[in-house]
Design a protein around this motif. Structure first.
Motif, short mmCIF file in Angstrom:
data_model
loop_
_atom_site.label_atom_id
_atom_site.label_comp_id
_atom_site.label_asym_id
_atom_site.label_seq_id
_atom_site.Cartn_x
_atom_site.Cartn_y
_atom_site.Cartn_z
N LEU A 165 -17.45 -47.32 26.46
CA LEU A 165 -17.30 -47.50 25.02
C LEU A 165 -16.71 -48.87 24.75
CD1 LEU A 165 -17.03 -46.54 22.05
CD2 LEU A 165 -14.78 -45.68 22.66
N LEU B 290 -10.29 -40.33 15.77
CA LEU B 290 -11.37 -40.46 16.73
C LEU B 290 -10.74 -40.17 18.10
CD1 LEU B 290 -14.26 -41.33 17.54
CD2 LEU B 290 -13.37 -43.66 17.77
N TYR B 291 -11.24 -39.12 18.77
CA TYR B 291 -10.73 -38.73 20.07
C TYR B 291 -11.74 -39.12 21.14
CZ TYR B 291 -7.61 -35.67 17.38
OH TYR B 291 -6.67 -35.18 16.50
N ILE B 292 -11.25 -39.76 22.20
CA ILE B 292 -12.11 -40.19 23.30
C ILE B 292 -11.51 -39.68 24.60
CG2 ILE B 292 -13.11 -42.14 24.52
CD1 ILE B 292 -12.58 -43.74 21.86
N VAL C 261 -20.52 -47.65 21.27
CA VAL C 261 -20.51 -46.66 20.20
C VAL C 261 -20.99 -47.32 18.93
CG1 VAL C 261 -18.92 -45.48 18.62
CG2 VAL C 261 -18.83 -45.04 21.06
N VAL D 294 -16.27 -43.39 28.42
CA VAL D 294 -16.48 -42.25 27.53
C VAL D 294 -17.15 -41.11 28.28
CG1 VAL D 294 -17.61 -41.42 25.45
CG2 VAL D 294 -16.73 -43.75 25.52
N ASP E 277 -16.39 -37.62 26.86
CA ASP E 277 -16.58 -36.79 25.66
C ASP E 277 -15.88 -37.47 24.49
OD1 ASP E 277 -17.97 -34.44 26.80
OD2 ASP E 277 -16.09 -34.17 27.90
N LEU E 278 -16.31 -37.08 23.29
CA LEU E 278 -15.80 -37.73 22.09
C LEU E 278 -15.80 -36.72 20.94
CD1 LEU E 278 -16.87 -41.27 20.89
CD2 LEU E 278 -16.93 -39.38 19.30
N GLN E 279 -14.85 -36.88 20.01
CA GLN E 279 -14.83 -36.07 18.80
C GLN E 279 -14.41 -36.94 17.63
OE1 GLN E 279 -11.58 -33.44 18.15
NE2 GLN E 279 -12.70 -32.05 16.80
N ASP F 282 -11.84 -39.78 28.68
CA ASP F 282 -12.43 -40.58 29.75
C ASP F 282 -12.50 -39.84 31.08
OD1 ASP F 282 -9.80 -40.53 30.60
OD2 ASP F 282 -9.54 -42.70 30.69
N TRP G 199 -22.06 -37.47 16.88
CA TRP G 199 -20.96 -36.63 16.38
C TRP G 199 -20.84 -36.89 14.89
CZ3 TRP G 199 -20.88 -39.50 20.79
CH2 TRP G 199 -20.63 -38.83 21.99
#
Length: 256
Positions: free
Chosen positions: A4, A240-242, A208, A230, A232-234, A244, A193
């Protein structure tokens, strides 16, 4: 593992992204953080929910692997098992409320993706018809939302009122009435997302991409900056949650 490239400066509707905290997480997958600040992950094919003081888990190994988890409603969590075409609904302590077996409904429904919608309904992508549908699991009513979609479905993102489909050629947004709100070419996105207040984020093999929900806006790439791997991501209205693979980075989003 994808990288990312993201900018800790004002970026479109995000305004400013500022690192709020960095939390270690030992998990196979990071699902996200709900509106009550509980963290969800998948570990050894079990759904794990953790708060500052408590930990809950749910698993049914007879249904195969967990394909998807939807936590948009933390009081009614959706867990989808693609191997058996079954959706399980859990309460806020991960006790099973009910399950929907799509193999047993009228006119068998072969699902490729399923997500929460409003009014006892779920968004489902009918794999055989290549169509997006709304399925009411109380009444058994099915509403066809889209015409057959061209290309292969890569990912879906949704809230209660809108569903976004990412195919190998397009990004398409539908509302609950079956109207297409916007269509964009897919230049190589691999995941998407959404957040009602923030719009869409799309990940490609390089960085991203952020998209504001304003219809006139196109996908805009972030500029180079700090690099985080990255896994997963939300995206939520505030963060913004990343993930690793080792830490969850929480970035607070503020308006310009």
């Amino acid at each position: 593992m994808k990288m990312l490239l993201f900018l800790l400066m004002p970026v479109l509707a995000f305004g400013q992204m500022k690192l709020d905290k960095k939390t270690r997480l030992d998990a196979d997958r990071f699902i996200g953080v709900d509106s009550y600040n509980n963290t969800y992950s998948v570990v050894n094919n079990a759904l794990i929910k953790t708060s500052e003081r408590d930990r809950w888990n749910y698993a049914d190994f007879t249904l195969g692997s967990i394909a998807a988890v939807d936590i948009i409603n933390p009081l009614r969590i959706l867990v989808y098992y693609a191997d058996f075409n079954i959706a399980v609904f859990l309460d806020n302590t991960l006790n099973e409320i009910e399950r929907v077996n799509f193999n047993e409904i009228e006119d068998y429904l072969n699902i490729e993706a399923v997500r929460m919608a409003n009014n006892n309904s779920v968004w489902v992508f009918n794999k055989d018809a290549q169509q997006l549908e709304l399925y009411n699991y109380r009444s058994g009513k099915r509403s066809i939302i889209s015409q057959p979609v061209k290309g292969n479905l890569i990912a879906t993102a949704s809230d209660f009122n809108f569903c976004h489909l990412l195919t190998d050629s397009e990004v398409i947004t539908y509302n609950v009435y079956g109207s297409i709100l916007r269509v964009f070419d897919n230049p190589g996105f691999t995941q998407i997302w959404t957040s009602t207040q923030r719009g869409l984020i799309a990940l490609d093999e390089r960085d991203v991409i952020y998209f504001t929900e304003a219809p006139e806006r196109q996908f805009e790439p972030t500029e180079s900056g700090s690099k985080i791997a990255v896994k997963d991501l939300q995206l939520t209205s505030e963060f913004l949650y990343i993930y690793d693979g080792e830490f969850v980075y929480s970035f607070r989003l503020t308006k310009l």
